[in-house]
Design a protein around this motif. Structure first.
Motif, PDB file in Angstrom:
ATOM      1  N   VAL A  13     -33.663  68.546 -14.983  1.00  0.00           N
ATOM      2  CA  VAL A  13     -32.410  68.479 -15.722  1.00  0.00           C
ATOM      3  C   VAL A  13     -31.797  69.805 -15.552  1.00  0.00           C
ATOM      4  O   VAL A  13     -32.178  70.737 -16.296  1.00  0.00           O
ATOM      5  N   ASN A  30     -28.084  70.342 -16.169  1.00  0.00           N
ATOM      6  CA  ASN A  30     -26.837  70.143 -16.756  1.00  0.00           C
ATOM      7  C   ASN A  30     -26.898  69.955 -18.485  1.00  0.00           C
ATOM      8  O   ASN A  30     -25.877  69.639 -18.897  1.00  0.00           O
ATOM      9  N   PHE A  31     -27.946  70.159 -19.147  1.00  0.00           N
ATOM     10  CA  PHE A  31     -28.158  70.116 -20.521  1.00  0.00           C
ATOM     11  C   PHE A  31     -28.157  71.642 -21.067  1.00  0.00           C
ATOM     12  O   PHE A  31     -28.956  72.607 -20.612  1.00  0.00           O
ATOM     13  N   CYS A  35     -28.499  57.687 -11.272  1.00  0.00           N
ATOM     14  CA  CYS A  35     -27.221  58.455 -12.046  1.00  0.00           C
ATOM     15  C   CYS A  35     -26.850  59.788 -10.981  1.00  0.00           C
ATOM     16  O   CYS A  35     -27.582  60.671 -10.950  1.00  0.00           O
ATOM     17  N   THR A  55     -24.108  61.567 -11.262  1.00  0.00           N
ATOM     18  CA  THR A  55     -23.763  62.644 -12.120  1.00  0.00           C
ATOM     19  C   THR A  55     -24.776  63.548 -12.603  1.00  0.00           C
ATOM     20  O   THR A  55     -24.800  64.687 -12.604  1.00  0.00           O
ATOM     21  N   CYS A  56     -26.062  62.770 -12.843  1.00  0.00           N
ATOM     22  CA  CYS A  56     -27.193  63.629 -13.301  1.00  0.00           C
ATOM     23  C   CYS A  56     -27.882  64.290 -12.142  1.00  0.00           C
ATOM     24  O   CYS A  56     -28.260  65.520 -12.230  1.00  0.00           O
ATOM     25  N   ASP A 107     -26.749  55.446 -25.313  1.00  0.00           N
ATOM     26  CA  ASP A 107     -26.050  54.733 -24.099  1.00  0.00           C
ATOM     27  C   ASP A 107     -26.185  53.251 -24.687  1.00  0.00           C
ATOM     28  O   ASP A 107     -25.457  52.373 -23.735  1.00  0.00           O
ATOM     29  N   TYR A 136     -19.907  57.333 -20.010  1.00  0.00           N
ATOM     30  CA  TYR A 136     -20.430  58.468 -19.902  1.00  0.00           C
ATOM     31  C   TYR A 136     -21.933  58.644 -19.369  1.00  0.00           C
ATOM     32  O   TYR A 136     -22.231  59.104 -18.457  1.00  0.00           O
ATOM     33  N   ARG A 137     -22.964  58.019 -20.382  1.00  0.00           N
ATOM     34  CA  ARG A 137     -24.107  57.918 -20.052  1.00  0.00           C
ATOM     35  C   ARG A 137     -24.972  59.076 -19.686  1.00  0.00           C
ATOM     36  O   ARG A 137     -25.577  59.040 -18.703  1.00  0.00           O
ATOM     37  N   GLN A 138     -24.596  60.241 -20.332  1.00  0.00           N
ATOM     38  CA  GLN A 138     -25.313  61.527 -20.255  1.00  0.00           C
ATOM     39  C   GLN A 138     -26.011  61.748 -21.507  1.00  0.00           C
ATOM     40  O   GLN A 138     -25.924  61.535 -22.509  1.00  0.00           O
ATOM     41  N   THR A 171     -24.030  63.796 -24.119  1.00  0.00           N
ATOM     42  CA  THR A 171     -22.912  62.884 -25.110  1.00  0.00           C
ATOM     43  C   THR A 171     -23.918  61.986 -25.899  1.00  0.00           C
ATOM     44  O   THR A 171     -23.292  61.726 -27.030  1.00  0.00           O
TER      45      THR A 171
END
Length: 331
Positions: A69, A71-72, A156, A158-159, A299, A305-307, A310
């Motif tokens: 991960v 992008n957190f 995902c 985007t993930c 979610d 968005y499902r991040q 978020t």
């Protein structure tokens, strides 16, 4: 003493004691243990609400199936999904959250306090309920798909798309989500194959136009995935079958499944307002549902968005909303 009351046998007394011991009342009950549930627990615990959190069937949520991960916020070197979830869990426990293993199997939201059955056995009643049960990505059901999850197979873009920068990848699906994932990946990958089982895209005209205008997307109509292939280092290809029944091999390093998600909301359908696909409806700008004192985050109520970030933000909202709700009530 009531002379007309029949005496209870030892067996009856035992059953009564067992039933009573299987019930428990808490102030705040949180169902779900992804970023939303754990963040809600952190905020609720810091507000002295003594939250009890049940982890569900997949402790830590979907992120536990993710390797890296990046992008957190707060992890400059990146972190694995399981590590991040363990960090959030420890933080929630540090402030007094009771984290328990168990799955919510039934709900009665017809009256307060609300009752949730855990593992078809124990009943927990709560003054406030936070639903953070998430959504489950739909997969094709291939053995090879399961084998390479987290090693080239993802639900995902985007993930995980960043890890395939400059490489060839594939997206399965023909709806808006698949087109959106494909165009996103096209901006960072060398080539993107779209594997579509029908002779057309189900996506909106606008999304179809975006795909058509993107030069490095190739749509493979009337193709189905037979097998994902790879080695110890991960995915390196996929075997497809076309409309004529012929096998086609494509060389890819990333395989993205975009055929939809299923929100984990079934046990609440009798009481909570949802959209046609089962996502819980909340009052805009809040985590409040149509049932007073019941809040939803993550979610299970977010299909856009499902991040992780978020989900965590909405978990914070749910805890704050629950705190304010409890502050105005006398139980």
């Amino acid at each position: 003493m009531d002379l007309f009351k029949p005496l209870e046998s030892k067996g009856e007394e035992s059953k009564k004691g067992s039933a009573e011991s299987s019930k428990e009342h808490v102030k705040v009950l949180i169902i779900g243990s992804g970023p939303a549930g754990y963040t809600a627990a952190i905020y609720a615990a810091r507000a002295n609400l003594s939250p009890v959190l049940y982890e569900g069937l997949q402790p830590g949520g979907q992120l536990t199936t993710t390797t890296e991960v990046d992008n957190f916020p707060g992890y400059p070197q990146g972190v694995t999904g399981p590590e991040m979830m363990e960090d959030l869990k420890k933080q929630a426990e540090r402030f007094g959250t009771q984290v328990r293993f168990g799955m919510a199997t039934a709900a009665d939201l017809s009256k307060q306090p609300y009752a949730i059955t855990i593992d078809n056995d124990k009943v927990i009643t709560a003054d406030a309920l936070i639903i953070a049960t998430g959504a489950t990505a739909k997969y094709l059901g291939l053995d090879s798909e399961e084998k390479f999850k987290g090693q080239g197979v993802s639900a995902c873009a985007t993930c995980d798309g960043f890890f395939y920068k400059g490489q060839d990848v594939a997206v399965v699906g023909g709806g808006d989500t698949a087109c959106e994932e494909a165009t996103y990946l096209a901006g960072i990958c060398k080539k993107v194959y779209m594997i579509v089982r029908k002779p057309y895209l189900r996506a909106s005209k606008a999304m179809q136009d975006r795909v058509a205008a993107t030069k490095n997307i190739e749509v493979l109509y009337e193709h189905n995935t037979k097998e994902i292939v790879g080695d110890m280092s991960g995915v390196n290809g996929a075997i497809l079958t076309n409309g004529k029944g012929e096998e086609v091999k494509i060389d890819i390093t990333g395989f993205f499944v975009a055929i939809g998600h299923q929100p984990n909301s079934d046990i609440f359908k009798e009481y909570i307002d949802m959209d046609e696909t089962g996502y819980i409806t909340t009052i805009p700008g809040t985590s409040k549902t149509n049932v007073e004192g019941v809040f939803a985050c993550g979610d299970v109520q977010d299909k856009h968005y499902r991040q992780a970030i978020t989900a965590a933000g909405s978990g914070c909202m749910a805890a704050l909303d629950a705190e304010r709700y409890l502050g105005t009530r006398i139980f």
